[in-house]
Design a protein around this motif. Structure first.
Motif, PDB file in Angstrom:
ATOM      1  N   GLY A 212       0.799  -1.226   0.000  1.00 51.87           N
ATOM      2  CA  GLY A 212       0.000   0.000   0.000  1.00 51.87           C
ATOM      3  C   GLY A 212       0.823   1.263   0.000  1.00 51.87           C
ATOM      4  N   GLY A 213       0.134   2.357   0.108  1.00 55.57           N
ATOM      5  CA  GLY A 213       0.817   3.636   0.156  1.00 55.57           C
ATOM      6  C   GLY A 213       1.345   4.060  -1.198  1.00 55.57           C
ATOM      7  N   GLU A 214       2.013   5.185  -1.193  1.00 53.27           N
ATOM      8  CA  GLU A 214       2.550   5.769  -2.420  1.00 53.27           C
ATOM      9  C   GLU A 214       4.015   6.126  -2.227  1.00 53.27           C
ATOM     10  N   ALA A 215       4.689   6.377  -3.333  1.00 46.76           N
ATOM     11  CA  ALA A 215       6.100   6.760  -3.285  1.00 46.76           C
ATOM     12  C   ALA A 215       6.384   7.749  -4.405  1.00 46.76           C
ATOM     13  N   PHE A 216       7.302   8.649  -4.151  1.00 48.44           N
ATOM     14  CA  PHE A 216       7.726   9.593  -5.189  1.00 48.44           C
ATOM     15  C   PHE A 216       8.814   8.954  -6.036  1.00 48.44           C
ATOM     16  N   VAL A 217       8.629   9.042  -7.348  1.00 49.76           N
ATOM     17  CA  VAL A 217       9.597   8.481  -8.302  1.00 49.76           C
ATOM     18  C   VAL A 217       9.975   9.584  -9.289  1.00 49.76           C
ATOM     19  N   PRO A 218      11.265   9.867  -9.476  1.00 42.61           N
ATOM     20  CA  PRO A 218      11.655  10.895 -10.451  1.00 42.61           C
ATOM     21  C   PRO A 218      11.621  10.319 -11.870  1.00 42.61           C
ATOM     22  N   TYR A 219      11.365  11.180 -12.828  1.00 41.34           N
ATOM     23  CA  TYR A 219      11.445  10.711 -14.213  1.00 41.34           C
ATOM     24  C   TYR A 219      12.875  10.290 -14.537  1.00 41.34           C
TER      25      TYR A 219
ATOM     26  N   GLN B  62       7.102  12.054  -9.929  1.00 42.40           N
ATOM     27  CA  GLN B  62       5.750  11.537 -10.121  1.00 42.40           C
ATOM     28  C   GLN B  62       5.362  10.737  -8.882  1.00 42.40           C
ATOM     29  N   LEU B  63       4.196  11.042  -8.306  1.00 43.66           N
ATOM     30  CA  LEU B  63       3.711  10.214  -7.202  1.00 43.66           C
ATOM     31  C   LEU B  63       3.132   8.935  -7.804  1.00 43.66           C
TER      32      LEU B  63
ATOM     33  N   ASN C 260      13.033   1.313  -5.410  1.00 41.46           N
ATOM     34  CA  ASN C 260      13.183   2.103  -4.186  1.00 41.46           C
ATOM     35  C   ASN C 260      11.824   2.602  -3.693  1.00 41.46           C
ATOM     36  N   GLY C 261      11.590   2.419  -2.397  1.00 42.55           N
ATOM     37  CA  GLY C 261      10.304   2.814  -1.816  1.00 42.55           C
ATOM     38  C   GLY C 261       9.273   1.709  -1.858  1.00 42.55           C
ATOM     39  N   GLY C 262       9.628   0.543  -2.455  1.00 38.04           N
ATOM     40  CA  GLY C 262       8.663  -0.542  -2.575  1.00 38.04           C
ATOM     41  C   GLY C 262       9.297  -1.892  -2.349  1.00 38.04           C
ATOM     42  N   MET C 263       9.109  -2.797  -3.327  1.00 40.72           N
ATOM     43  CA  MET C 263       9.586  -4.163  -3.184  1.00 40.72           C
ATOM     44  C   MET C 263      10.283  -4.619  -4.446  1.00 40.72           C
TER      45      MET C 263
END
Length: 444
Positions: free
Chosen positions: A197-204, A246-247, A284-287
């Protein structure tokens, strides 16, 4: 920002609305972008080279940077250098004026393309990326037992396994799933990624030493819209932040037999002349799930040695083709899934670095019946418990055959195929069960 007077504390229906508290702020000046004028003007010139003409606002939208204070200065620079001419426009102000490359500008654009063909959102400097990814990890929501039960509701999971998985998921560290094939290790890992769940910021993309590294990947990143409405001209208005980011839904990257040591470092394209980020950066920020571990072309020990520093230090080291090494955060749940004996794959020193080691065992008879019933319900076939008793007594016990969690799904699929061929309704009848077992439960 959300419209004035909006009473909803979560206007974008985010799973973790507090993530917006650390949203990267929109840069108000060229200096706040962390980028050099040369790099930004190169991207602007290449954009005009490919598009023919473009307004100041179109350049700003392409580079995902604001016009005032940033793209305004870039356009001032290329105009002063006589690299662009004004072609006119429909509105007032230079933001709506159309620009076209001069001959000198076309020459500069072609020169810029020899360095890198990249055109698109401006990159995020590696320093800004590292700072946000590290602070973002602190925003990870806790996965409760109820969340776990809901996320695994489509699977039959024992209480013992459930209580081992919960702490592992919340650790956001490392997890080793092992056991016989066909018992749902990959399904478990995929379910974990969804319940994360949740969200993460990912740069282009990222920038280091004027080199560009593409990170955002539509196959692995699912954007979350942050639209707050439309302006008077009907243009989309979005949450105020640095739109070079980008979220997204928290990423879940799955790799299998295609994984090599080379794909764990930056991948440089000689033709495009920019980099593609490796799997672990995209995750990064996930799995990051390493599926079928041990079946890659590279030896498991070599792969595992590559993970030692990231697992211990939570940082990774990547190398540019110039030979320069740099640090990047390693903030993800790393999951290894294998059907092979862990003792044959890894040594004790590595297993010590994997925080959670969980065996996914063969189902017992009660669990096997439960899985069979759920599979039947899912496809609309009446479940008959006596039929499963016949199946176990006639096929599994005489052959000393182990039950697998995938067998009910596979046998029901074969029963449906046989029923379709015979043009009769699918059912757990002795005839259809026998026909399915004779082609599936064979001794080879």
């Amino acid at each position: 920002m959300p419209p004035a007077g909006h009473s909803d504390d979560n206007p974008f229906n985010l799973e973790n609305p507090s993530i917006l508290d650390i949203a990267p702020p929109e840069p108000k000046s060229l200096e706040e972008t962390g980028l050099k004028m040369g790099l930004l003007s190169d991207i602007a010139l290449k954009f005009l080279y490919y598009s023919g003409t473009g307004t100041g606002m179109a350049i700003a939208e392409e580079l995902c940077l604001p016009w005032p204070g940033v793209i305004e200065r870039v356009v001032d620079f290329v105009a002063t250098e006589k690299l662009v001419d004004l072609r006119g426009g429909k509105g007032f102000g230079r933001a709506s004026v159309e620009f076209v490359l001069t001959e000198k500008g076309r020459e500069y654009a072609r020169d810029a393309l020899t360095r890198t063909t990249y055109v698109g959102p401006a990159p995020v400097p590696i320093e800004q990326y590292n700072a946000l990814i590290t602070s973002q990890t602190e925003e990870n929501p806790v996965v409760s037992r109820e969340d776990l039960l809901m996320g695994l509701s489509h699977l039959t999971v024992t209480e013992e396994l459930l209580d081992k998985l919960g702490p592992a998921v919340n650790s956001s560290r490392s997890l080793f799933l092992y056991g016989p094939p066909g018992n749902g290790k990959t399904s478990l890992a995929e379910a974990i990624s969804r319940m994360f769940g949740g969200e993460a910021f990912v740069p282009y993309c990222l920038e280091i030493d004027n080199q560009i590294i593409k990170v955002f990947d539509s196959l692995n990143h699912s954007p979350v819209p942050l639209e707050v409405g439309r302006d008077g001209a009907g243009r989309r208005q979005t949450f105020e932040m640095d739109h070079r980011w980008q979220l997204c839904r928290r990423p879940a990257v799955v790799v299998g037999g295609e994984l090599t040591l080379e794909t764990l470092d930056l991948i440089y394209s000689e033709t495009a002349r920019f980099y593609e980020a490796p799997f672990q950066v995209k995750a990064n920020g996930g799995m990051l799930l390493i599926d079928d571990f041990g079946r890659q072309k590279v030896h498991p020990t070599d792969l595992l040695n590559r993970w030692i520093v990231p697992l211990e230090k939570r940082i990774d080291f990547l190398t540019l083709h110039t030979g320069k090494k740099f640090e990047i955060p390693f903030e993800q749940l790393l999951v290894f899934s294998t059907n092979l004996d862990p003792k044959e794959l890894v040594d004790e020193a590595f297993l010590r670095r994997i925080k959670y080691k969980i065996e996914v065992k063969n189902p017992d008879e009660e669990t096997f019946r439960d899985i069979f019933q759920r599979v039947c319900e899912a496809v609309g076939i009446p479940y008959v418990d006596q039929a499963i008793t016949y199946l176990i007594e006639a096929y599994y016990k005489p052959r000393n055959m182990q039950m697998r969690a995938c067998h009910p799904r596979d046998l029901v699929s074969l029963i449906k195929d046989a029923a379709r061929y015979r043009q009769i309704p699918p059912a757990l009848s002795k005839d259809l069960l026998d026909q399915a077992c004779e082609v599936f439960l064979v001794d080879l």
